[in-house]
Design a protein around this motif. Structure first.
Motif, PDB file in Angstrom:
ATOM      1  N   ASP A 104      36.895  46.407  45.105  1.00  0.00           N
ATOM      2  CA  ASP A 104      35.616  46.921  44.596  1.00  0.00           C
ATOM      3  C   ASP A 104      34.630  45.763  44.680  1.00  0.00           C
ATOM      4  O   ASP A 104      34.736  44.792  43.921  1.00  0.00           O
ATOM      5  N   HIS A 155      29.495  48.202  44.786  1.00  0.00           N
ATOM      6  CA  HIS A 155      30.054  49.500  44.378  1.00  0.00           C
ATOM      7  C   HIS A 155      29.343  50.049  43.133  1.00  0.00           C
ATOM      8  O   HIS A 155      29.148  51.249  43.011  1.00  0.00           O
ATOM      9  N   LEU A 181      39.826  50.011  37.646  1.00  0.00           N
ATOM     10  CA  LEU A 181      39.678  48.890  36.712  1.00  0.00           C
ATOM     11  C   LEU A 181      39.597  49.415  35.278  1.00  0.00           C
ATOM     12  O   LEU A 181      40.120  48.816  34.349  1.00  0.00           O
ATOM     13  N   HIS A 191      33.866  48.852  35.073  1.00  0.00           N
ATOM     14  CA  HIS A 191      33.168  48.684  36.361  1.00  0.00           C
ATOM     15  C   HIS A 191      31.718  48.232  36.127  1.00  0.00           C
ATOM     16  O   HIS A 191      31.223  47.315  36.771  1.00  0.00           O
ATOM     17  N   GLU A 219      41.924  47.055  43.144  1.00  0.00           N
ATOM     18  CA  GLU A 219      42.630  48.198  42.563  1.00  0.00           C
ATOM     19  C   GLU A 219      43.843  48.549  43.416  1.00  0.00           C
ATOM     20  O   GLU A 219      43.878  48.277  44.619  1.00  0.00           O
TER      21      GLU A 219
END
Ligand SMILES: [Zn+2]
Length: 272
Positions: free
Chosen positions: A98, A102, A213, A224, A236
């Motif tokens: 990520d 993102h 997460l 996040h 992840e």
């Protein structure tokens, strides 16, 4: 060029290189001082490598539930004398990154993550015992404290990984673990208070062996939204964390270098 000439050429090359080093000895001291990293990439020579990556296949479990990898054969050995496939894949499939982009408007893409952030001391926080009892478990400040009580301070610039043991469920429905309501997932993740604590330090990334997460039942992606806008990244779907020690391994994150990508499948190793 004759044999003798080659030897003479090599000799003169060595001489001029020696002169070069002599001439630049003083400057060299300064250069070495600048070049030497305060934190070496490897604290010690690693004895083995562990693969922290799941194999991805078309039915690999996904956060949204649908298929995220499609493979089409474009050339076949039987017909074309070579094999070649084309993929269509979501950036967030399998063991993946990520990137800050993102969860931000204009944060770093995965291609923009600096290489020094992709090689780091690996901290493994083991919550397997509580995750086995409660699938909604989260990594809390108490779990970080338990780690530091046992292992000392968090290393500078570490990747902090949650070991919940969830990678063992990857081939079953338990990886997503849909609840009775048919939409809420139940698997472990980081607690936002732990993430806020890590943001005060130098940790480069957080990693989970689950699909997110945030823990599966999170209604708001708060982890996040707290972590990625800081310019740090997440990992992840990490596999095999149980094979590395709580402290002392070095993680190498083979993040894809795709321009503008918000993440992407990565090959990840731990050197132990
Ligand atoms: Zn994510």
């Amino acid at each position: 060029m004759c044999h003798h000439c080659v030897i003479e050429n090599v000799k003169s090359g060595m001489l001029s290189r020696r002169d070069f080093f002599k001439g630049t000895a003083a400057a060299g001291v300064a250069a070495v001082a600048v070049a030497a990293s305060p934190t070496p990439l490897f604290a010690q020579t690693p004895a083995k490598a562990e693969d922290l990556t799941h194999e991805i296949w078309d039915k690999f479990p996904t956060y949204f539930g649908g298929q995220q990898l499609f493979i089409e054969q474009k050339f076949s050995h039987a017909k074309d004398t070579f094999n070649l496939n084309e993929w269509r894949i979501s950036e967030h499939t399998g063991t993946h990154i990520d990137a800050p982009l993102h969860f931000t408007a204009d944060g770093k893409s995965v291609a923009e993550l600096p290489v020094e952030d992709l090689i780091a001391p690996l901290v493994v926080i083991d919550i397997r015992a509580k995750a086995a009892e409660n699938e909604d478990s989260q990594v809390t400040p108490d779990d970080i404290k338990a780690w530091t009580d046992a292992n000392g301070d968090l290393p500078d610039g570490a990747v902090i990984a949650m070991l919940s043991g969830w990678d063992a469920h990857v081939a079953t429905d338990k990886f997503r673990n849909l609840g009775d309501d048919g939409k809420t997932m139940h698997f472990p993740g980081f607690h936002v208070e732990a993430v806020k604590q890590l943001l005060e330090g130098t940790s480069k990334a957080i990693a989970v062996d689950t699909l997110s997460l945030d823990f599966g039942a999170s209604p708001d992606f708060i982890v996040h939204n707290t972590w990625l806008p800081s310019g740090r990244y997440g990992i992840e779907g990490v596999a095999n964390l149980g094979s590395v020690p709580a402290k002392g391994a070095t993680i190498v994150v083979g993040a894809p270098k795709i321009k503008g990508a918000t993440g992407g499948p990565a090959r990840i190793f731990a050197f132990v």
